[in-house]
Write a protein that holds these residues in place. Sequence first.
Motif, PDB file in Angstrom:
ATOM      1  N   THR A 285       1.033   8.021  -3.922  1.00  0.00           N
ATOM      2  CA  THR A 285       0.553   7.530  -5.207  1.00  0.00           C
ATOM      3  C   THR A 285      -0.957   7.356  -5.126  1.00  0.00           C
ATOM      4  OG1 THR A 285       2.596   6.248  -5.325  1.00  0.00           O
ATOM      5  CG2 THR A 285       0.931   5.768  -6.980  1.00  0.00           C
ATOM      6  N   LYS A 286      -1.685   8.230  -5.822  1.00  0.00           N
ATOM      7  CA  LYS A 286      -3.142   8.223  -5.722  1.00  0.00           C
ATOM      8  C   LYS A 286      -3.744   6.862  -6.046  1.00  0.00           C
ATOM      9  CE  LYS A 286      -4.510  13.011  -6.271  1.00  0.00           C
ATOM     10  NZ  LYS A 286      -3.274  13.771  -6.305  1.00  0.00           N
ATOM     11  N   THR A 287      -3.259   6.243  -7.133  1.00  0.00           N
ATOM     12  CA  THR A 287      -3.880   4.995  -7.571  1.00  0.00           C
ATOM     13  C   THR A 287      -3.660   3.831  -6.599  1.00  0.00           C
ATOM     14  OG1 THR A 287      -1.921   4.791  -8.928  1.00  0.00           O
ATOM     15  CG2 THR A 287      -3.957   5.385 -10.058  1.00  0.00           C
ATOM     16  N   LEU A 288      -2.603   3.913  -5.780  1.00  0.00           N
ATOM     17  CA  LEU A 288      -2.319   2.781  -4.889  1.00  0.00           C
ATOM     18  C   LEU A 288      -2.715   3.083  -3.449  1.00  0.00           C
ATOM     19  CD1 LEU A 288       1.228   1.861  -6.273  1.00  0.00           C
ATOM     20  CD2 LEU A 288      -0.991   0.990  -6.994  1.00  0.00           C
ATOM     21  N   GLY A 289      -3.281   4.269  -3.237  1.00  0.00           N
ATOM     22  CA  GLY A 289      -3.613   4.669  -1.874  1.00  0.00           C
ATOM     23  C   GLY A 289      -5.105   4.805  -1.631  1.00  0.00           C
ATOM     24  N   ARG A 290      -5.893   4.077  -2.432  1.00  0.00           N
ATOM     25  CA  ARG A 290      -7.347   4.100  -2.248  1.00  0.00           C
ATOM     26  C   ARG A 290      -7.851   2.722  -1.897  1.00  0.00           C
ATOM     27  NH1 ARG A 290     -10.084   8.348  -4.554  1.00  0.00           N
ATOM     28  NH2 ARG A 290      -8.844   9.555  -6.018  1.00  0.00           N
ATOM     29  N   VAL A 291      -8.829   2.672  -1.018  1.00  0.00           N
ATOM     30  CA  VAL A 291      -9.428   1.376  -0.684  1.00  0.00           C
ATOM     31  C   VAL A 291     -10.952   1.475  -0.705  1.00  0.00           C
ATOM     32  CG1 VAL A 291      -7.478   0.581   0.722  1.00  0.00           C
ATOM     33  CG2 VAL A 291      -9.327   1.869   1.811  1.00  0.00           C
ATOM     34  N   VAL A 292     -11.577   0.329  -0.914  1.00  0.00           N
ATOM     35  CA  VAL A 292     -13.040   0.243  -0.883  1.00  0.00           C
ATOM     36  C   VAL A 292     -13.380  -0.898   0.068  1.00  0.00           C
ATOM     37  CG1 VAL A 292     -15.034  -0.500  -2.255  1.00  0.00           C
ATOM     38  CG2 VAL A 292     -13.443   1.173  -3.191  1.00  0.00           C
ATOM     39  N   ILE A 293     -14.412  -0.734   0.878  1.00  0.00           N
ATOM     40  CA  ILE A 293     -14.780  -1.856   1.741  1.00  0.00           C
ATOM     41  C   ILE A 293     -16.185  -2.367   1.437  1.00  0.00           C
ATOM     42  CG2 ILE A 293     -13.174  -1.223   3.594  1.00  0.00           C
ATOM     43  CD1 ILE A 293     -15.448  -0.118   5.189  1.00  0.00           C
ATOM     44  N   ARG A 294     -16.335  -3.695   1.494  1.00  0.00           N
ATOM     45  CA  ARG A 294     -17.624  -4.328   1.216  1.00  0.00           C
ATOM     46  C   ARG A 294     -17.947  -5.310   2.335  1.00  0.00           C
ATOM     47  NH1 ARG A 294     -19.023  -7.168  -3.569  1.00  0.00           N
ATOM     48  NH2 ARG A 294     -20.638  -5.680  -4.084  1.00  0.00           N
ATOM     49  N   ARG A 295     -19.241  -5.402   2.647  1.00  0.00           N
ATOM     50  CA  ARG A 295     -19.678  -6.345   3.657  1.00  0.00           C
ATOM     51  C   ARG A 295     -20.910  -7.041   3.109  1.00  0.00           C
ATOM     52  NH1 ARG A 295     -21.493  -3.665   9.226  1.00  0.00           N
ATOM     53  NH2 ARG A 295     -23.056  -2.817   7.826  1.00  0.00           N
ATOM     54  N   GLU A 296     -20.964  -8.347   3.245  1.00  0.00           N
ATOM     55  CA  GLU A 296     -22.094  -9.141   2.773  1.00  0.00           C
ATOM     56  C   GLU A 296     -22.492  -8.766   1.345  1.00  0.00           C
ATOM     57  OE1 GLU A 296     -24.839  -8.329   5.920  1.00  0.00           O
ATOM     58  OE2 GLU A 296     -23.566  -9.363   7.375  1.00  0.00           O
ATOM     59  N   GLY A 297     -21.485  -8.592   0.501  1.00  0.00           N
ATOM     60  CA  GLY A 297     -21.762  -8.349  -0.917  1.00  0.00           C
ATOM     61  C   GLY A 297     -22.195  -6.940  -1.261  1.00  0.00           C
TER      62      GLY A 297
ATOM     63  N   LEU B 266       0.841  -1.189   0.000  1.00  0.00           N
ATOM     64  CA  LEU B 266       0.000   0.000   0.000  1.00  0.00           C
ATOM     65  C   LEU B 266       0.880   1.243   0.000  1.00  0.00           C
ATOM     66  CD1 LEU B 266      -3.129   0.007   0.415  1.00  0.00           C
ATOM     67  CD2 LEU B 266      -2.714   0.427   2.817  1.00  0.00           C
ATOM     68  N   THR B 267       0.333   2.350  -0.496  1.00  0.00           N
ATOM     69  CA  THR B 267       1.042   3.627  -0.347  1.00  0.00           C
ATOM     70  C   THR B 267       0.071   4.628   0.254  1.00  0.00           C
ATOM     71  OG1 THR B 267       0.375   4.542  -2.472  1.00  0.00           O
ATOM     72  CG2 THR B 267       2.378   3.231  -2.472  1.00  0.00           C
ATOM     73  N   ASN B 268       0.601   5.714   0.782  1.00  0.00           N
ATOM     74  CA  ASN B 268      -0.265   6.811   1.178  1.00  0.00           C
ATOM     75  C   ASN B 268      -0.890   7.399  -0.082  1.00  0.00           C
ATOM     76  OD1 ASN B 268      -0.230   7.160   3.996  1.00  0.00           O
ATOM     77  ND2 ASN B 268       1.903   7.858   3.861  1.00  0.00           N
TER      78      ASN B 268
ATOM     79  N   ALA C 249     -15.641   3.843   1.093  1.00  0.00           N
ATOM     80  CA  ALA C 249     -14.422   3.997   0.316  1.00  0.00           C
ATOM     81  C   ALA C 249     -13.539   4.983   1.060  1.00  0.00           C
ATOM     82  CB  ALA C 249     -14.741   4.536  -1.065  1.00  0.00           C
ATOM     83  N   GLY C 250     -12.246   4.820   0.914  1.00  0.00           N
ATOM     84  CA  GLY C 250     -11.382   5.717   1.665  1.00  0.00           C
ATOM     85  C   GLY C 250     -10.030   5.917   1.027  1.00  0.00           C
ATOM     86  N   ILE C 251      -9.293   6.872   1.592  1.00  0.00           N
ATOM     87  CA  ILE C 251      -7.925   7.091   1.148  1.00  0.00           C
ATOM     88  C   ILE C 251      -6.974   6.835   2.320  1.00  0.00           C
ATOM     89  CG2 ILE C 251      -8.535   8.708  -0.698  1.00  0.00           C
ATOM     90  CD1 ILE C 251      -7.743  10.985   1.149  1.00  0.00           C
ATOM     91  N   VAL C 252      -5.820   6.288   1.975  1.00  0.00           N
ATOM     92  CA  VAL C 252      -4.842   5.922   3.001  1.00  0.00           C
ATOM     93  C   VAL C 252      -4.115   7.180   3.453  1.00  0.00           C
ATOM     94  CG1 VAL C 252      -2.795   4.512   3.480  1.00  0.00           C
ATOM     95  CG2 VAL C 252      -4.568   3.678   1.894  1.00  0.00           C
ATOM     96  N   VAL C 253      -4.154   7.461   4.776  1.00  0.00           N
ATOM     97  CA  VAL C 253      -3.511   8.670   5.270  1.00  0.00           C
ATOM     98  C   VAL C 253      -2.240   8.383   6.083  1.00  0.00           C
ATOM     99  CG1 VAL C 253      -5.534  10.157   5.172  1.00  0.00           C
ATOM    100  CG2 VAL C 253      -5.114   8.840   7.233  1.00  0.00           C
ATOM    101  N   ASP C 254      -2.107   7.144   6.571  1.00  0.00           N
ATOM    102  CA  ASP C 254      -0.901   6.828   7.332  1.00  0.00           C
ATOM    103  C   ASP C 254      -0.637   5.326   7.289  1.00  0.00           C
ATOM    104  OD1 ASP C 254       1.304   7.421   8.798  1.00  0.00           O
ATOM    105  OD2 ASP C 254       0.247   7.576  10.727  1.00  0.00           O
TER     106      ASP C 254
END
Length: 464
Positions: free
Chosen positions: A441-453, A435-437, A458-463
Amino acid sequence: TPTDKTVLKNTKPFKKINLPEELTSNETFKKPRKSFVVIGHVDAGKSTLMGRLLFEVGAVDGKTVNNLVRQAEKLGKGSFALAWVMDQTSEERNRGVTVDICATNFETDKCRFVAIDAPGHKDFVPQMIGGVSQADFAVLVVDAIGGEFESGFSMDGQTKEHVILAKSLGLDRVCVVVNKMDKENWAEIRYKEIVSQLNQFLTSCEINFDSSKIDFIPISGLTGTNVAKRDGKIQEFSWYKGPTFIEYLNQVDTGKEAITSDIDTVLQESFRMVVTDVHEISNSDFEITGKVDSGVIQPGETIHVNPSDEYLPIQSITLHEKPINVAVRGEIVSFMFKKSNLKSKSFEDVRRGDILSQINSPVKAVKNFTVRLNLFNMKKPLLVGTPFVLFRNNYSVPARLSKIISIEGGKKKQHLVSKQVATAEIEIRDRPLPLTNYEDTKTLGRVVIRREGITIGAGIVVDL
Ligand code: GDP
């Protein structure tokens, strides 16, 4: 600064080349490369439009299309012929790209394109996340036919989820293709109604597109009108003065110029690539495919693979199955490696979603990190400790919220609810996640979370 270990592992390019010269002399790099993901409701006409596009740019020949039309008519399904173009060529299209998303390469006289199909079915959302992460903008296909358009956008419509996902994964530009206008007799009034509804939807605070980054184009994928050219005979359509779809694709500004006009920047970036595919070539060799996120790299140089922490000298690089002297940002390339250079037993320890980087600036692989999270509509609150699936590009891992640090405009609690914005810690419940902050690198520092499909945030990595 490189450690002793990396200095030892460092290897030199096989060929001494002048990089700027090499990049400018390669015809391939002279045209800007644009990639888009095609989203929309089932039956909106995505496959038909893609078939039409490939036909119009000469990527499939008239003979193939005529054969398909004949076959389709025999089965009483004449209108499906263009959609079948996509199926027919899918094997070829998939070669060297990825196994779980369909990426189609084509070019016009001005640009090279990669069109990525987001599978329409709900279960395919994880693959869609991978597809979106490779795109510069989204093409949203909507069905103009009265009633169809409205049902595609009903509250739990998957179109809505796809649009939210695309935006949260960083696509800030969308082109809405208002399709099947032939069925609405090219009526300007119908078109305007759809434009107005969609503008409202796309700029709503939940989705939040900037209105200057939303474009609309009325077309018929089936008849081809306004895809590559306009049919002057259609009087009802004389009101339209905008570009055809292909003109639009050629003109659209993705913020990325052709590599040849941006060489200085590219040469300064450190090399990063997300793995999309890993496979065996022979008893002694294996190959890693992916889209170069930044920088350049040459055969002979060593790359670092995270999280397996391998240092591997690159044996050769191919682009569209032809050997090249340098891999550069934006290109989907394959690297060949020797299995004997691996410290682990199997090349299968390198997986989709892993990150390759230049050895003097490897990315971190972490078990814990801090994220700024935007929560979507959730049926129940998200508690500290509850498991969910975390996505970064095409990578997914089990994870959970380990700590809530702060909630915007609210008191700190042990749970999060719909529409909140929070800073929180996430714990990975698998091997470490590279992962990166977001700042890095914008493209490698974003995440999405899913639960039960269901995608819940969605979020951005800050630390890290
Ligand atoms: P997808 O599920 O979004 O890929 O949709 P398809 O491309 O398979 O199209 C669904 C149906 O809509 C097929 O019967 C197509 O022939 C029809 N269709 C697609 N585009 C058009 C169009 O522009 N006009 C009309 N009249 N029908 C279309």
